[in-house]
Design a protein around this motif. Sequence first.
Motif, PDB file in Angstrom:
ATOM      1  N   GLY A 105     -58.864  -5.467  21.130  1.00  0.00           N
ATOM      2  CA  GLY A 105     -58.759  -4.068  21.528  1.00  0.00           C
ATOM      3  C   GLY A 105     -59.122  -3.898  22.984  1.00  0.00           C
ATOM      4  N   HIS A 106     -58.319  -3.092  23.688  1.00  0.00           N
ATOM      5  CA  HIS A 106     -58.585  -2.842  25.109  1.00  0.00           C
ATOM      6  C   HIS A 106     -58.983  -1.394  25.321  1.00  0.00           C
ATOM      7  CE1 HIS A 106     -58.501  -3.123  29.403  1.00  0.00           C
ATOM      8  NE2 HIS A 106     -57.556  -2.194  29.512  1.00  0.00           N
ATOM      9  N   SER A 107     -60.072  -1.170  26.072  1.00  0.00           N
ATOM     10  CA  SER A 107     -60.558   0.156  26.438  1.00  0.00           C
ATOM     11  C   SER A 107     -60.856   0.951  25.162  1.00  0.00           C
ATOM     12  CB  SER A 107     -59.535   0.841  27.351  1.00  0.00           C
ATOM     13  OG  SER A 107     -60.093   1.907  28.058  1.00  0.00           O
ATOM     14  N   PHE A 108     -60.217   2.099  24.932  1.00  0.00           N
ATOM     15  CA  PHE A 108     -60.444   2.836  23.682  1.00  0.00           C
ATOM     16  C   PHE A 108     -60.153   1.955  22.472  1.00  0.00           C
ATOM     17  CE2 PHE A 108     -58.323   5.678  20.452  1.00  0.00           C
ATOM     18  CZ  PHE A 108     -59.500   6.165  19.914  1.00  0.00           C
ATOM     19  N   GLY A 109     -59.161   1.082  22.586  1.00  0.00           N
ATOM     20  CA  GLY A 109     -58.849   0.170  21.488  1.00  0.00           C
ATOM     21  C   GLY A 109     -59.980  -0.771  21.153  1.00  0.00           C
ATOM     22  N   ALA A 110     -60.897  -0.995  22.104  1.00  0.00           N
ATOM     23  CA  ALA A 110     -62.011  -1.908  21.853  1.00  0.00           C
ATOM     24  C   ALA A 110     -62.986  -1.343  20.831  1.00  0.00           C
ATOM     25  CB  ALA A 110     -62.737  -2.219  23.168  1.00  0.00           C
ATOM     26  N   VAL A 111     -63.317  -0.040  20.946  1.00  0.00           N
ATOM     27  CA  VAL A 111     -64.244   0.530  19.964  1.00  0.00           C
ATOM     28  C   VAL A 111     -63.567   0.666  18.604  1.00  0.00           C
ATOM     29  CG1 VAL A 111     -65.761   1.634  21.637  1.00  0.00           C
ATOM     30  CG2 VAL A 111     -63.758   2.885  20.799  1.00  0.00           C
ATOM     31  N   LEU A 112     -62.244   0.911  18.600  1.00  0.00           N
ATOM     32  CA  LEU A 112     -61.518   0.870  17.329  1.00  0.00           C
ATOM     33  C   LEU A 112     -61.553  -0.525  16.721  1.00  0.00           C
ATOM     34  CD1 LEU A 112     -58.306   3.044  17.909  1.00  0.00           C
ATOM     35  CD2 LEU A 112     -60.218   3.542  16.370  1.00  0.00           C
ATOM     36  N   ALA A 113     -61.413  -1.545  17.568  1.00  0.00           N
ATOM     37  CA  ALA A 113     -61.462  -2.926  17.083  1.00  0.00           C
ATOM     38  C   ALA A 113     -62.815  -3.237  16.452  1.00  0.00           C
ATOM     39  CB  ALA A 113     -61.172  -3.893  18.230  1.00  0.00           C
ATOM     40  N   TYR A 114     -63.883  -2.787  17.098  1.00  0.00           N
ATOM     41  CA  TYR A 114     -65.230  -3.004  16.533  1.00  0.00           C
ATOM     42  C   TYR A 114     -65.352  -2.344  15.168  1.00  0.00           C
ATOM     43  CZ  TYR A 114     -70.078  -1.837  15.544  1.00  0.00           C
ATOM     44  OH  TYR A 114     -71.284  -1.637  14.911  1.00  0.00           O
ATOM     45  N   GLU A 115     -64.923  -1.084  15.054  1.00  0.00           N
ATOM     46  CA  GLU A 115     -65.036  -0.383  13.776  1.00  0.00           C
ATOM     47  C   GLU A 115     -64.161  -1.027  12.709  1.00  0.00           C
ATOM     48  OE1 GLU A 115     -66.972   1.950  12.601  1.00  0.00           O
ATOM     49  OE2 GLU A 115     -68.081   2.216  14.455  1.00  0.00           O
ATOM     50  N   LEU A 116     -62.965  -1.439  13.089  1.00  0.00           N
ATOM     51  CA  LEU A 116     -62.070  -2.096  12.138  1.00  0.00           C
ATOM     52  C   LEU A 116     -62.686  -3.403  11.638  1.00  0.00           C
ATOM     53  CD1 LEU A 116     -59.294  -2.222  10.732  1.00  0.00           C
ATOM     54  CD2 LEU A 116     -58.404  -3.335  12.792  1.00  0.00           C
TER      55      LEU A 116
END
Length: 258
Positions: A92-103
Motif C-alpha cells: 500500500g502506498h500513502s493512504f493505501g498503506a494504512v489500508l494495507a495495515y488494517e487489511l
Amino acid sequence: MSSKSHNPWIVGRCCVGDPQIRLICLPQAGAGAGAFSAWRRHLPPGIELAPVVLPGRGTRENDPIPDGFDALAEALFDGLAPEFTMPYAIFGHSFGAVLAYELARMAEDRGPRAPLATLVSGSRPPQVRIPLRSKSDDETLLAWLADNEGLPQELFEFPTFLDEILRTLRIDLEYAESYVVPDPLPLRGPLHVFGGADDRLTMVAELPHWSRCASGGFSVQVMPGGHGFPYTDPVAMLAAVQGKLPGLVAAGAAGSRL
C-alpha cells in the motif's frame, strides 16, 4: 480464487509465468488500480499483480461508498478475502498503506490465510494523525497534488479528469483524516516500510515509527525520489519489493523458465 477469476475489487490483474505469490496493491488517495499500470511491464516472474479499485471510482463508479474508514476496511476485507487462497503479500502506498495495515491485521485475525508480508510506502504510521486537507478549495488541493507528485503534470490540462480526481481525493482524504490508532496492534508477520529520500509529505524520520505496528520482521528502506517514488521508478520499486518477499518467488521464477 484463480488468476482468471473475476473480482470487482481487482482491475488489471497480471502475471509473468505461473503465479507463486499474489501482490495485492492499494493506491494513494484519489487513485485507482491504474496507479500500478507501469508496474505491469516490469513484473518479476512468479508475482501476480492484483491492483485494487475502491468503491465509487473507475470501474466501480456506481458502487456505494462506505460510510467511514472502518466500513471501508470491512468492505475491503470482505471483497479481498477470496484473493487469500494462495500465498500473497499486501502493498500500500500513502493512504493505501494504512489500508494495507488494517487489511493485514484483519487477515491475521480472521483468516483464511495471513499475508506473507505487508509492505507500506510513503505513509505516516497509524498512530500519527494527518493534517486536515479534505475541505480545502480545488485550487489548493490541485497545488498540493502537483507539489507531491500526485499526478503527472500533463494530466492537469484535462478539467473533466481533474474534477473526478478531486471528488475521489476528497473522499479518501476524509477517510484518512478520521483514521488514527493511538495504540496500534502489531502485525505478527513481517512489515517492511519504504520511503522516498526527497518525500516532503512523509518525511524519512517518520518511517521508523511504523515499528509500533510490528512484532515480527521489520525493516525500513529509503529510496531515491519524492512522494511518488513507487511509480517514477517501477523497476527499482519492484526489485525492492521482490527483495522483501520469501524465496518462493525465486522458486517460481525458476519454474516458469523450464
